[in-house]
Structures are given as structure tokens and as C-alpha cells.
Design an enzyme around this catalytic site. Structure first.
Site, PDB file in Angstrom:
ATOM      1  N   GLU A   1     -24.186  80.640 -22.929  1.00 25.18           N
ATOM      2  CA  GLU A   1     -25.019  80.048 -21.867  1.00 25.18           C
ATOM      3  C   GLU A   1     -26.044  81.058 -21.386  1.00 25.18           C
ATOM      4  OE1 GLU A   1     -25.890  77.597 -20.153  1.00 25.18           O
ATOM      5  OE2 GLU A   1     -24.285  76.178 -19.697  1.00 25.18           O
ATOM      6  N   ASP A   2     -27.180  80.559 -20.918  1.00 24.51           N
ATOM      7  CA  ASP A   2     -28.187  81.463 -20.354  1.00 24.51           C
ATOM      8  C   ASP A   2     -27.777  81.926 -18.953  1.00 24.51           C
ATOM      9  OD1 ASP A   2     -28.485  78.917 -19.284  1.00 24.51           O
ATOM     10  OD2 ASP A   2     -30.617  78.744 -19.720  1.00 24.51           O
TER      11      ASP A   2
ATOM     12  N   ASP B   1     -24.946  78.949 -12.581  1.00 25.95           N
ATOM     13  CA  ASP B   1     -25.371  78.913 -11.183  1.00 25.95           C
ATOM     14  C   ASP B   1     -24.242  78.247 -10.384  1.00 25.95           C
ATOM     15  OD1 ASP B   1     -26.992  78.840  -8.954  1.00 25.95           O
ATOM     16  OD2 ASP B   1     -28.335  77.309  -9.691  1.00 25.95           O
TER      17      ASP B   1
ATOM     18  N   PHE C   1     -34.300  82.535  -7.837  1.00 22.54           N
ATOM     19  CA  PHE C   1     -34.672  81.824  -9.050  1.00 22.54           C
ATOM     20  C   PHE C   1     -35.259  82.814 -10.044  1.00 22.54           C
ATOM     21  CE2 PHE C   1     -36.852  78.893 -11.843  1.00 22.54           C
ATOM     22  CZ  PHE C   1     -35.916  77.870 -11.930  1.00 22.54           C
TER      23      PHE C   1
ATOM     24  N   ARG D   1     -40.855  81.133 -20.309  1.00 19.71           N
ATOM     25  CA  ARG D   1     -39.719  81.364 -21.205  1.00 19.71           C
ATOM     26  C   ARG D   1     -39.974  82.568 -22.118  1.00 19.71           C
ATOM     27  NH1 ARG D   1     -36.115  77.002 -20.984  1.00 19.71           N
ATOM     28  NH2 ARG D   1     -37.051  74.966 -20.679  1.00 19.71           N
TER      29      ARG D   1
END
Ligand code: 5GP
Length: 294
Positions: free
Chosen positions: A214-215, A218, A267, A280
Site C-alpha cells: 500500500e502507498d 490513513d 496531506f 504523482r
């Protein structure tokens, strides 16, 4: 022994503005530095030091001392002489005399090039430089290779944010690995919707050792849903590797077996992560300016 490389610009009294600017650029790119940590004797008589040289900075990540020249040619010539002498007397020491053009090129090596307000209008600061990310991903790959020794795991990535991390991580795993991807819908204010599988696995994972990559985790809600889905297909084992863990925001308690970095409740973008599909392709991970999100 050198002091800890944790100096920040606001805590240091710089002799010149150019040094303060250089320190700010290093901070922006997440490169650690020390200001004038060591003096090198250049000329001495018996016990008496007649001349010494104290380079402006030491960059531990690069094992490099840096002296910044001012614009005045006379001063630059004197500094050149000292740097030459230092290299002769201490050949094991890496030292660089930088003019403005040189040092912008040096920081460019670490990422996106010199901070340019027009190029990066929305980035507040760099959390992890390209170099830091590569080192950490290398470590994770080595650990995973050890833990899965003798096995052929299936690495599963959740698109899209994970594509940089997945590509780099797999290059550091020294095992035969199969690769697959899933795509899921994300919440867009549609209260009637639930997480939808937009692209399911192509491979069968029954009795396979699955490593979910997973990146960022959260609230944990996405990961929880994906883990449930994978478990239902009865793999032999299932572990989770997340590049970033925003733990402060967790709602669903999901277990992470491998974590790259913990991130604050902000964020973040870059290295695969987007803000409205942009950023990205930044090689570093940075935070967005707050005003963009309010
Ligand atoms: P969760 O379900 O854990 O709340 O959210 C996970 C997903 O939300 C991630 O896979 C990612 O797509 C997105 N996400 C969460 N935090 C961030 C962030 O700081 N930056 C970006 N670009 N995406 C995020």
C-alpha cells in the site's frame, strides 16, 4: 565525534545570508547538515596552529564538507587556496567549494531541482527526499527477502498511488515474486456507495503467500476492506507493507507488518501520491500548502 546532524536554520547563527539560504534549501530537500562542525589546522609550528580552515557545512548523508563562496572574487581566490591545502593535508576528507550554480546542481541531485516557486506552487515542504526514500525502500526489500526466504510470494498493489513504491520495492526483493494489482473506488461524497472493486486480481491466491503493498494508510478503512477481500480467497499467509503510516488518523485498527515512514496528519503528495491527479511524478514526498485544502 561530530554532534547530531539535527540543526535547523532557525537555531543557528549564520555568518552570511548565502549560508542561511543554503541551509534552507537543504532543509527543504530533507538533507541533514551541520554548520561549521570542525576546524582543520592548515599551518602550524610546534603546538601552535598558525592557520586553520572551518568549512561552512558538513552533509553527513553525502559525507561531504561544503564551503560556499561569496560573489567577491578576492575572497573566492583565498578560499580556493585553503580548500586546495585542506585536500593536500587531509586526502580522506571530501570538500567542495560551491558557487551558486554548483550548489543548485547539488540539491537537484536529491530531487526536483532547486525550489522554484513557479514550478512547485503547491508544495509546502519536503518530508522525505528521493535519497531517503530509496534507502528506506532498500531496507524494506532486504527485510522482506529475509522473512520470505524459500518462498515465492505474490505481491499485490492497490492502484494507483502504489506504482512507484511497488516498482522500487520489488527491485530490492531477491526472491521469485509474482505481481498483481487491484483497483478500488474511493469515497467521493456518495453516501449510498461502498468501496467497489474496479479491478480484481488476475492471479489466484489460494494457498499463496500474499504481500499486500500500500502507498499510505490513513483511516485504515480502505486497507481493511482490501484485507477482508484477500482473506476470503484463503491465501496461505497475508502480510501488509505500507510505505507511509498516518497513524494519528487511524479509525480501523489494521495491522501493518512493514512500514516505510510514519507521517504526520497532513496531506502528502509525490512518489505516486496525488492531489487531484497531480504531483504523482515528484521523486520526493512533500506536504501541500494548507490553504489549498481548506
Ligand atoms: P484510508 O482508507 O486509510 O483512510 O485511505 C487510504 C487511501 O487514501 C490511500 O490509499 C490514498 O489513496 C488516500 N490518502 C490518504 N491519505 C493521503 C494523503 O495524505 N495524500 C494522498 N495523496 N492520498 C492519501
Amino acid at each position: 565525534m561530530l554532534p547530531e546532524a539535527s540543526a535547523r536554520t532557525e537555531r543557528v547563527q549564520f555568518a552570511h545570508d548565502s549560508e542561511a539560504e543554503f541551509a534552507r534549501i537543504l532543509d527543504f530537500y530533507g538533507i541533514s547538515w551541520l554548520y561549521e562542525p570542525r576546524s582543520f589546522p592548515l599551518r602550524w609550528e610546534d603546538d601552535r596552529i598558525l592557520e586553520a580552515f572551518t568549512p561552512d557545512f558538513f552533509l553527513p548523508d553525502l559525507n561531504l564538507y561544503v564551503e560556499i563562496t561569496t560573489l567577491r572574487q578576492k575572497l573566492a581566490t583565498e578560499k580556493n587556496r585553503k580548500v586546495r591545502l585542506l585536500r593536500q593535508l587531509y586526502p580522506e576528507i571530501n570538500v567542495k567549494l560551491l558557487n551558486k550554480k554548483d550548489y543548485l546542481r547539488l540539491v537537484a541531485k536529491y530531487g526536483y531541482g532547486p525550489p522554484d516557486a513557479k514550478k512547485l506552487p503547491d508544495i509546502d515542504r519536503v518530508l522525505f527526499s528521493a535519497g531517503q526514500i530509496q534507502r528506506r525502500v532498500h531496507e524494506l526489500g532486504a527485510r522482506i527477502s529475509r522473512d520470505y526466504r524459500g518462498k515465492s510470494p505474490v505481491a499485490v498493489g492497490v492502484l494507483k498511488g502504489v506504482f512507484f513504491f511497488m516498482a522500487d520495492l520489488l527491485r530490492h526483493i531477491s526472491l521469485p515474486v509474482s505481481v498483481d494489482f487491484m483497483a478500488i473506488s474511493s469515497y467521493e461524497g456518495d453516501s449510498a456507495g461502498a468501496v467497489k472493486i474496479l479491478k480484481d486480481l488476475d492471479l489466484h491466491i489460494v494457498k499463496e503467500h500474499v504481500l499486500l503493498v500500500e502507498d499510505i494508510v490513513d483511516t485504515g478503512m480502505t486497507l481493511n476492506r482490501v484485507v477482508e477481500r484477500l482473506r476470503s480467497q484463503r491465501p496461505a499467509s497475508l502480510k501488509v507493507c505500507a510505505l507511509l503510516d498516518k497513524r494519528a488518523r487511524r479509525l480501523v485498527d489494521v495491522h501493518l507488518d512493514y512500514v516505510g515512514f510514519e507521517v504526520p496528519d497532513e496531506f502528502v503528495v509525490g512518489y505516486g501520491l496525488d492531489y487531484r491527479q497531480r504531483y504523482r511524478n515528484l521523486p520526493f514526498i512533500g506536504t501541500l500548502k494548507q490553504e489549498l485544502l481548506s
